[in-house]
Design a protein around this motif. Sequence first.
Motif, PDB file in Angstrom:
ATOM      1  N   ASP A  92       0.833  -1.191   0.000  1.00 52.47           N
ATOM      2  CA  ASP A  92       0.000   0.000   0.000  1.00 52.47           C
ATOM      3  C   ASP A  92       0.871   1.246   0.000  1.00 52.47           C
ATOM      4  O   ASP A  92       2.049   1.229   0.385  1.00 52.47           O
ATOM      5  CB  ASP A  92      -0.937   0.001   1.213  1.00 52.47           C
ATOM      6  CG  ASP A  92      -0.171   0.028   2.529  1.00 52.47           C
ATOM      7  OD1 ASP A  92       0.038   1.121   3.071  1.00 52.47           O
ATOM      8  OD2 ASP A  92       0.247  -1.060   2.981  1.00 52.47           O
ATOM      9  N   LEU A  93       0.291   2.335  -0.433  1.00 53.08           N
ATOM     10  CA  LEU A  93       1.022   3.592  -0.598  1.00 53.08           C
ATOM     11  C   LEU A  93       1.573   4.102   0.727  1.00 53.08           C
ATOM     12  O   LEU A  93       2.693   4.611   0.783  1.00 53.08           O
ATOM     13  CB  LEU A  93       0.092   4.633  -1.223  1.00 53.08           C
ATOM     14  CG  LEU A  93       0.696   6.001  -1.521  1.00 53.08           C
ATOM     15  CD1 LEU A  93       1.875   5.872  -2.468  1.00 53.08           C
ATOM     16  CD2 LEU A  93      -0.366   6.920  -2.105  1.00 53.08           C
TER      17      LEU A  93
ATOM     18  N   GLU B 192       5.586   4.923   1.437  1.00 49.59           N
ATOM     19  CA  GLU B 192       6.054   6.266   1.789  1.00 49.59           C
ATOM     20  C   GLU B 192       6.806   6.258   3.118  1.00 49.59           C
ATOM     21  O   GLU B 192       7.839   6.922   3.263  1.00 49.59           O
ATOM     22  CB  GLU B 192       4.873   7.231   1.848  1.00 49.59           C
ATOM     23  CG  GLU B 192       4.277   7.540   0.479  1.00 49.59           C
ATOM     24  CD  GLU B 192       3.097   8.487   0.562  1.00 49.59           C
ATOM     25  OE1 GLU B 192       2.365   8.431   1.589  1.00 49.59           O
ATOM     26  OE2 GLU B 192       2.905   9.283  -0.372  1.00 49.59           O
TER      27      GLU B 192
ATOM     28  N   CYS C   1      10.002  -0.095  -9.392  1.00 52.40           N
ATOM     29  CA  CYS C   1       8.586   0.182  -9.186  1.00 52.40           C
ATOM     30  C   CYS C   1       7.692  -0.778  -9.957  1.00 52.40           C
ATOM     31  O   CYS C   1       8.142  -1.505 -10.841  1.00 52.40           O
ATOM     32  CB  CYS C   1       8.252   1.613  -9.619  1.00 52.40           C
ATOM     33  SG  CYS C   1       9.201   2.888  -8.773  1.00 52.40           S
TER      34      CYS C   1
ATOM     35  N   LEU D  26       3.557   1.435 -14.716  1.00 49.21           N
ATOM     36  CA  LEU D  26       2.567   2.511 -14.753  1.00 49.21           C
ATOM     37  C   LEU D  26       1.245   1.981 -15.317  1.00 49.21           C
ATOM     38  O   LEU D  26       1.259   1.057 -16.130  1.00 49.21           O
ATOM     39  CB  LEU D  26       3.089   3.659 -15.616  1.00 49.21           C
ATOM     40  CG  LEU D  26       4.266   4.453 -15.040  1.00 49.21           C
ATOM     41  CD1 LEU D  26       4.816   5.404 -16.099  1.00 49.21           C
ATOM     42  CD2 LEU D  26       3.845   5.227 -13.801  1.00 49.21           C
ATOM     43  N   PRO D  27       0.105   2.526 -14.880  1.00 50.31           N
ATOM     44  CA  PRO D  27      -0.080   3.694 -14.016  1.00 50.31           C
ATOM     45  C   PRO D  27      -0.369   3.343 -12.560  1.00 50.31           C
ATOM     46  O   PRO D  27      -1.200   3.975 -11.930  1.00 50.31           O
ATOM     47  CB  PRO D  27      -1.286   4.370 -14.655  1.00 50.31           C
ATOM     48  CG  PRO D  27      -2.131   3.213 -15.107  1.00 50.31           C
ATOM     49  CD  PRO D  27      -1.171   2.122 -15.505  1.00 50.31           C
ATOM     50  N   ALA D  28       0.257   2.326 -11.990  1.00 54.90           N
ATOM     51  CA  ALA D  28       0.026   1.941 -10.596  1.00 54.90           C
ATOM     52  C   ALA D  28       0.298   3.131  -9.669  1.00 54.90           C
ATOM     53  O   ALA D  28       1.172   3.956  -9.928  1.00 54.90           O
ATOM     54  CB  ALA D  28       0.911   0.763 -10.227  1.00 54.90           C
ATOM     55  N   GLU D  29      -0.459   3.204  -8.580  1.00 51.40           N
ATOM     56  CA  GLU D  29      -0.383   4.362  -7.688  1.00 51.40           C
ATOM     57  C   GLU D  29       0.992   4.516  -7.062  1.00 51.40           C
ATOM     58  O   GLU D  29       1.556   5.618  -7.019  1.00 51.40           O
ATOM     59  CB  GLU D  29      -1.449   4.238  -6.588  1.00 51.40           C
ATOM     60  CG  GLU D  29      -1.525   5.452  -5.677  1.00 51.40           C
ATOM     61  CD  GLU D  29      -2.585   5.305  -4.612  1.00 51.40           C
ATOM     62  OE1 GLU D  29      -3.168   6.320  -4.218  1.00 51.40           O
ATOM     63  OE2 GLU D  29      -2.829   4.157  -4.168  1.00 51.40           O
ATOM     64  N   VAL D  30       1.574   3.413  -6.573  1.00 54.92           N
ATOM     65  CA  VAL D  30       2.886   3.496  -5.948  1.00 54.92           C
ATOM     66  C   VAL D  30       3.929   3.957  -6.955  1.00 54.92           C
ATOM     67  O   VAL D  30       4.820   4.749  -6.637  1.00 54.92           O
ATOM     68  CB  VAL D  30       3.282   2.136  -5.332  1.00 54.92           C
ATOM     69  CG1 VAL D  30       4.733   2.162  -4.852  1.00 54.92           C
ATOM     70  CG2 VAL D  30       2.359   1.800  -4.166  1.00 54.92           C
TER      71      VAL D  30
ATOM     72  N   ARG E 167       3.477   5.919  -9.566  1.00 48.89           N
ATOM     73  CA  ARG E 167       3.319   7.355  -9.833  1.00 48.89           C
ATOM     74  C   ARG E 167       3.861   8.187  -8.689  1.00 48.89           C
ATOM     75  O   ARG E 167       4.497   9.221  -8.899  1.00 48.89           O
ATOM     76  CB  ARG E 167       1.841   7.667 -10.088  1.00 48.89           C
ATOM     77  CG  ARG E 167       1.356   7.163 -11.435  1.00 48.89           C
ATOM     78  CD  ARG E 167      -0.051   7.624 -11.763  1.00 48.89           C
ATOM     79  NE  ARG E 167      -1.048   6.823 -11.053  1.00 48.89           N
ATOM     80  CZ  ARG E 167      -1.839   7.283 -10.097  1.00 48.89           C
ATOM     81  NH1 ARG E 167      -1.742   8.537  -9.709  1.00 48.89           N
ATOM     82  NH2 ARG E 167      -2.732   6.492  -9.519  1.00 48.89           N
ATOM     83  N   VAL E 168       3.636   7.751  -7.463  1.00 48.56           N
ATOM     84  CA  VAL E 168       4.173   8.469  -6.308  1.00 48.56           C
ATOM     85  C   VAL E 168       5.695   8.387  -6.280  1.00 48.56           C
ATOM     86  O   VAL E 168       6.387   9.368  -5.993  1.00 48.56           O
ATOM     87  CB  VAL E 168       3.569   7.907  -5.008  1.00 48.56           C
ATOM     88  CG1 VAL E 168       4.290   8.464  -3.784  1.00 48.56           C
ATOM     89  CG2 VAL E 168       2.089   8.230  -4.933  1.00 48.56           C
TER      90      VAL E 168
END
Length: 366
Positions: A222-223, A227, A244, A247-251, A253-254
């Motif tokens: 999870d994000l 982080e 990573c 794309l376009p996975a949330e992690v 992109r962050v």
Amino acid sequence: MPAPGSGRPRSSPRTRRTHQPSAPAEAQAQAQQAYTAQQPHAPQPQARSAAHLPGARPARTPDSRPVVDKTLAGAGLKPRHGEPFATRAVRAVRRTVSSSAAREVAETTATAEVLQQAVTTGRQIAVTSIRGGAGKSTIAALLGTTYAHYRHDPVLLVEADPALGTLPLRLGAETLRWTTGDVAGIVEPQMSLLDVTGYLVQLPDNAWLLPGSQGQIGAMLDLRSYEKVMVSLRRYFGVTVVDCETLPAEVARVALSASQARVLAVPATLEGVSSTYAVLEWMRGLPRHVIAGTVVVLTETVPHSGLDLDKAAEKLRATGASVQLLPYDRHLAAGGVIRTELLAQPTRLAATRLAAQVFELSQQRR
């Protein structure tokens, strides 16, 4: 039971006669412990407080799992050199009769000076792609091993791709235990580097690996956990390379936005270049430093890609991103552990140039 003299009303004589005689205090304590242990949600205050101590391991320690199943490990053939012997022999003769050797030494020296620059805060480099099979884990492994070879401070490789990622295999890790999700619940600001590395996989040349999973299907990252890990570990390592999700996975992109430099792996095919160009056009709408700090790596996964690489690179550079080529290499194409001594010379040079360029871009972003 209440202690004598606690003020509780005494039982009537009839009540006392119907009850069994009082058990000794030790027997009562044992009975209470047995009852508590049988409760499914019994609190464990001692284990809970220990888990929050700096450097303390959580109550549940995950089991170690092999990166490659033992029954499959023997299926791999002996690794081949990245290029045929005849090619290496011809190159050696050419170097003997020309001045190319001196130029190579000069270039290597200049590149080493770039890679050995000091950092004020840990540099984070994110490697991603728009689809699987583009070579992002291979590129992340090459970058991490290059930084570890040239730098004197610790280097960290983080696998932020829990979906059966190949980074541990490419780096030669044998077993995995703690994952990114596990470490997110452990790391504390008071921990020392020695405490932190106890949860990592040690690699050669002062490099360390934090896996994303134990090779299990369904693992999630999870994000919030990502982080916390990245913010907490940044101060321990001079350079951190993050493998990573696509794309376009949330992690992903962050990770791209939070890193000081980005690498986008692209298969050297017409389809790969076309899709990547669309992604770069989207990135042009982001703050300028995002695409300016991005290097596109065209990876040749077959000997003859059937693509005009110069024209493809020119088109991609028009978006503002840098472009590098990672040539076809038999050793890399085999998909096993990367042994740098078996890489073809063009591959080694390309990997070193890429690492230097990406590091310089990361130094420009504070």
